[in-house]
Design an enzyme around this catalytic site. Structure first.
Site, mmCIF file in Angstrom:
data_model
loop_
_atom_site.group_PDB
_atom_site.id
_atom_site.type_symbol
_atom_site.label_atom_id
_atom_site.label_comp_id
_atom_site.label_asym_id
_atom_site.label_seq_id
_atom_site.Cartn_x
_atom_site.Cartn_y
_atom_site.Cartn_z
ATOM 1 N N HIS A 18 35.237 39.238 27.101
ATOM 2 C CA HIS A 18 35.394 39.105 28.549
ATOM 3 C C HIS A 18 34.234 39.866 29.188
ATOM 4 O O HIS A 18 34.124 41.084 29.035
ATOM 5 C CB HIS A 18 36.740 39.672 29.019
ATOM 6 N N GLU A 38 34.599 43.226 31.066
ATOM 7 C CA GLU A 38 35.140 44.391 30.367
ATOM 8 C C GLU A 38 33.976 45.027 29.608
ATOM 9 O O GLU A 38 33.722 44.729 28.447
ATOM 10 C CB GLU A 38 36.290 43.960 29.450
ATOM 11 N N HIS A 55 37.902 45.413 24.059
ATOM 12 C CA HIS A 55 38.246 44.907 25.390
ATOM 13 C C HIS A 55 38.374 46.087 26.359
ATOM 14 O O HIS A 55 38.064 47.225 26.029
ATOM 15 C CB HIS A 55 39.557 44.127 25.342
ATOM 16 N N GLU A 94 41.840 48.031 23.388
ATOM 17 C CA GLU A 94 41.713 48.125 24.849
ATOM 18 C C GLU A 94 41.245 49.540 25.154
ATOM 19 O O GLU A 94 41.976 50.509 24.965
ATOM 20 C CB GLU A 94 43.055 47.821 25.516
#
Length: 640
Positions: free
Chosen positions: A260, A263, A401, A493
C-alpha cells in the site's frame, strides 16, 4: 486568514512548519487531551486524533472522532503540549463515517485560565475546516505564531442537522526547558545510528540504494523485478557474501514494503536496514557478518511505487487514510494474489463428498488458469512479485504495512467467508512463534502502557493475531506464498500512523531495528539438507519433504537443497521424489539458532532404473526385467 505561505506550493508550505506533536502517532497521550464536553466515552477527546478509525459497531467505545455533547460555539478540543511550544498550525478532518464541515478558531494559553486567540489583523482568525469525512485540511498560523503550552480548537460552524465532531493534528516545535537543557537534548536524540532519516521519493530511493552498493560492493547488488503501471522500476537490494547467485544450503529471505503506497514506514525502514547492514558489516559486527555470510537477503522497499508517489506529493498527515493505497489502476494488491485457499478447500470438500483423495494437495498449489490470462484483473506489480517468488526459493518473508501495531499470520482468509474467524494453517505453532518474535522485540508493540491505535486492543493477544481472525483477506500475499511456494510469510503492521512525519523516523527505526534483525535470523530455525541420488550424489530437484503430523509439505530446489521451518522438537521426516524410493529419518530440532542438517540419499526404483537403461540403450539385467514383470524376450527384442 492569509499567511506568508498562502501562495507557496503545498509541499513547500508544509515542510517549512513545525512537525506534528503526535496526536495521530500517539506520542500525545490521552491524558493530554481535554474537551468542553463529549457525547459519550467512544466520542471523547482521546478519539479526536487525525485518521483515527471507528469500530464496526456504532456506539461502541471506539468511535471515529471527538464529538461535543452540545451544539454551540463554546465547544473546544484542548491539547496539552506539556511544555512551551511554538504552535504553527493545525490539521483538521471530519468524523470517520459521518460527513461534517466546520470553521473554527484557535486559542492559546499557558495556564488554561487566560486564553489568547489566533488573530487575523485586529480580528480573531476564522479557519476553514474539512469539507468531507476524510480529506485533511491544513491551517497555518501567521508568522507571529504563539508560544504557549496549551492549544484549543474551537468550532464555529458545522453541518446543518449535524453535531460538532472533528479529528485533529497539531503542528508545533517544542522549546527547551531552560531549567533542564541536558534532559531535553537526551529525549530529542532517539537514534545514534548514522542513517538517512527522511522520506525518499523514487529518485531519492534509487540514489540511496546506489550509494549503499558503492559503499559495500562486495556484499550488495541492486536488481529490478519489473515495472509499475507508470513505468517505475521495482528495485530490490540483495545482501549476501556472494550476491547474484543461490548458494547450496543457504536460505533466501525477503522483506517486502509498500504494497500500500501510503503506508510508508516500511519503505524507510528497509532503506535504513540496508544502510545499517552495510555499515555494521564494514565495522566487523559479528552478528551482522554472520547474517550476511549465512543468508541471502532481498529487500523490496516499494512494491507500489506509483501509489507512494501520490501520497508523497501530499506529504505526511495530508495524504489522509487512503490516498496512494491502491495501484495506479485502482487495485488493492493486498487482495490481488490468486486465491489458492479456495482451490485447497474445494479439494478437501470434494474428497469428503466422494472419498477421492486424487485432488488433494497441501503445497505448491498451481495458479488457476483464469488468473494467468491477460484479461485477469491483476496488477503488473502483483505479477512481478509472483514471478519473483517463483524464481527465487524464498524460505521466510515479512510484508510490512502500516496503520496498526500488530503482527498477523496466515491464513488471512476465512474458509466460509465469515467477516472474521480463527483460520490456522497446519504450521500454526511456528507462525505464532514468528509473529511473537517480531512483536515481543518491537519497542512500540511491547510497551505495556501504550493505548490501542484505533478500534482493536491487540495487547490482549500479545500483539499477534491470526489474519482471518482480524478481518478476512482473500487473495493475500501471505496465503499465496504459503500455498504456492516454500515460503512462510507474515504481515507486520508497523505503526498507528501510516505516514509518520520525518521527525519520527529515528524513533521508529529504534522501535523496529532489533525486530527486523531477529526476525531475519529465524530463517535458520528448523531443518535443512540436500536430497541426493545415492548412486550419483547429484542433487534431486522437486523432492517432497514431509513432516509427520504437519499436513503441509515443502520441496527441494534446483540443486536438491531444502529448508523446513520448525519449532524445537523431534520429527519424523520423509523425502520422496518421482522415480525414487522414499526415505524416512528422525530429525531433532534444537533451541539454538542453527538448523539441524537432515540430508537424504534416495535410491532409484527398479522401474526408474529400467527406464533410464532403456533410454541410454543399455541392456538391462534379466532379474530387473523379471522383477518388473516384463517378459525378458520382449525386452531383449529391443536390442536384437
Amino acid at each position: 486568514m492569509r499567511s506568508a505561505f498562502d501562495d507557496a506550493p503545498l509541499q513547500v508550505q508544509y515542510s517549512a512548519v513545525c512537525p506534528p506533536l503526535g496526536l495521530e502517532s500517539l506520542r500525545v497521550k490521552d491524558t493530554q487531551l481535554r474537551a468542553s464536553s463529549y457525547k459519550r466515552r467512544g466520542l471523547g477527546p482521546h478519539r479526536g486524533r487525525l485518521n483515527i478509525q471507528s469500530g464496526l459497531e456504532d456506539g461502541d467505545i471506539y468511535d471515529g472522532a471527538w464529538c461535543a455533547q452540545y451544539e454551540d460555539k463554546k465547544q473546544w478540543l484542548e491539547v496539552d503540549a506539556l511544555r512551551p511550544t511554538r504552535f504553527t498550525g493545525v490539521i483538521l478532518q471530519g468524523r470517520s463515517s459521518i460527513w461534517r464541515s466546520v470553521t473554527f478558531k484557535v486559542q492559546f494559553s499557558n495556564d488554561t485560565l487566560v486564553w489568547k486567540s489566533a488573530m487575523n489583523g485586529s480580528e480573531e482568525a476564522i479557519f476553514q475546516g474539512n469539507q468531507d469525512t476524510e480529506t485533511p485540511v491544513l491551517a497555518l498560523f501567521n508568522e507571529s505564531s504563539t508560544v504557549a503550552r496549551y492549544i484549543r480548537i474551537n468550532p464555529q460552524t458545522w453541518h446543518e442537522n449535524g453535531t460538532v465532531c472533528l479529528r485533529a493534528e497539531v503542528l508545533g516545535c517544542k522549546l527547551p526547558d531552560p531549567n533542564n537543557i541536558y534532559a531535553w537534548q537526551q529525549t530529542e536524540q532517539s537514534s545514534h545510528d548514522k542513517l538517512d532519516f527522511r522520506h525518499h521519493n523514487y529518485k531519492e530511493m534509487r540514489k540511496l540504494m546506489k550509494s549503499v552498493t558503492e559503499d559495500c560492493p562486495d556484499i550488495t547488488r541492486i536488481y529490478s523485478i519489473g515495472k509499475s503501471h507508470m513505468g517505475l522500476k521495482m528495485y530490490v537490494m540483495e545482501i549476501s557474501d556472494n550476491p547474484g547467485k543461490h548458494e547450496l544450503g543457504e536460505p533466501e529471505f525477503r522483506y517486502v514494503a509498500g504494497m500500500h503506497g501510503n503506508e510508508v514506514l516500511g519503505r524507510e525502514l528497509l532503506l535504513n536496514l540496508m544502510q545499517y547492514i552495510c555499515q555494521e558489516y564494514k565495522q566487523g559486527d559479528q552478528r551482522i557478518v554472520r547474517l550476511v555470510k549465512e543468508t541471502r537477503i532481498h529487500l523490496l522497499p516499494s512494491m507500489n511505487p506509483d501509489g507512494y508517489e501520490m501520497a508523497y506529493k501530499k506529504g505526511s498527515e495530508l495524504a489522509g487514510w487512503a490516498l496512494g493505497r491502491y495501484s495506479y489502476e485502482g487495485i488493492d494488491m493486498n487482495h490481488n494474489f490468486a486465491d489458492l485457499n479456495k482451490v485447497m478447500w474445494d479439494a478437501i470438500e470434494y474428497d469428503f463428498q466422494n472419498n477421492d483423495k486424487s485432488k488433494l494437495i497441501n503445497h505448491y498449489i498451481p495458479i488457476p488458469e483464469y488468473y494467468t490470462s491477460e484479461d485477469a484483473f491483476v496488477a503488473l506489480e502483483t505479477r512481478a512479485v509472483i514471478n519473483w517468488m517463483q524464481n527465487i526459493p524464498f524460505v521466510l518473508s515479512a510484508n510490512l504495512h502500516g496503520g496498526e501495531l500488530v503482527v498477523t499470520y496466515p491464513f488471512d482468509r476465512t474458509e466460509d467467508w465469515a467477516p472474521r474467524d480463527d483460520t490456522p494453517t497446519p504450521d500454526n505453532s511456528f507462525f505464532r512463534w514468528l509473529a511473537t518474535v517480531y512483536a515481543s522485540t518491537n519497542q512500540a508493540m511491547s510497551n505495556p502502557d501504550r493505548r490501542p491505535c484505533h478500534n482493536e486492543n491487540f495487547q490482549r493477544y500479545n500483539n499477534i493475531i491470526n489474519g482471518a481472525n482480524w478481518h478476512t483477506v482473500p487473495g493475500s500475499m501471505n496465503d499465496f506464498s504459503y500455498l504456492h511456494t516454500n515460503c512462510f510469510d507474515v504481515t507486520v503492521e508497523l505503526s498507528c500512523d501510516k505516514f509518520p512525519h520525518a521527525s519520527e523516523l529515528p524513533t521508529e527505526w529504534m522501535n523496529n531495528r532489533e525486530s527486523l534483525l531477529v526476525y531475519m535470523e529465524q530463517v535458520h530455525r528448523g531443518i535443512k539438507g540436500v536430497v541426493r541420488d545415492k548412486d550419483t550424489e547429484a542433487g534431486i530437484a522437486d523432492a517432497v519433504i514431509k513432516v509427520d503430523d504437519i499436513d503441509h509439505h515443502v520441496r527441494s530446489v534446483a540443486d536438491g537443497d531444502y529448508w523446513r521451518l520448525l519449532n524445537p522438537g523431534e520429527y519424523e521426516v520423509t523425502a520422496s521424489a518421482e522415480g525414487y524410493n522414499p526415505s524416512t529419518r528422525r530429525c531433532q530440532v534444537m533451541y539454538d539458532h542453527y538448523p539441524t542438517v537432515c540430508d537424504f540419499r534416495l535410491t532409484k526404483t527398479p522401474r526408474q532404473r529400467l527406464k533410464e537403461m532403456l533410454a541410454k540403450g543399455i541392456k538391462p539385467p534379466k532379474d530387473l526385467a523379471r522383477l518388473l514383470k516384463v517378459r525378458t524376450r520382449n525386452v531383449m527384442g529391443t536390442f536384437s
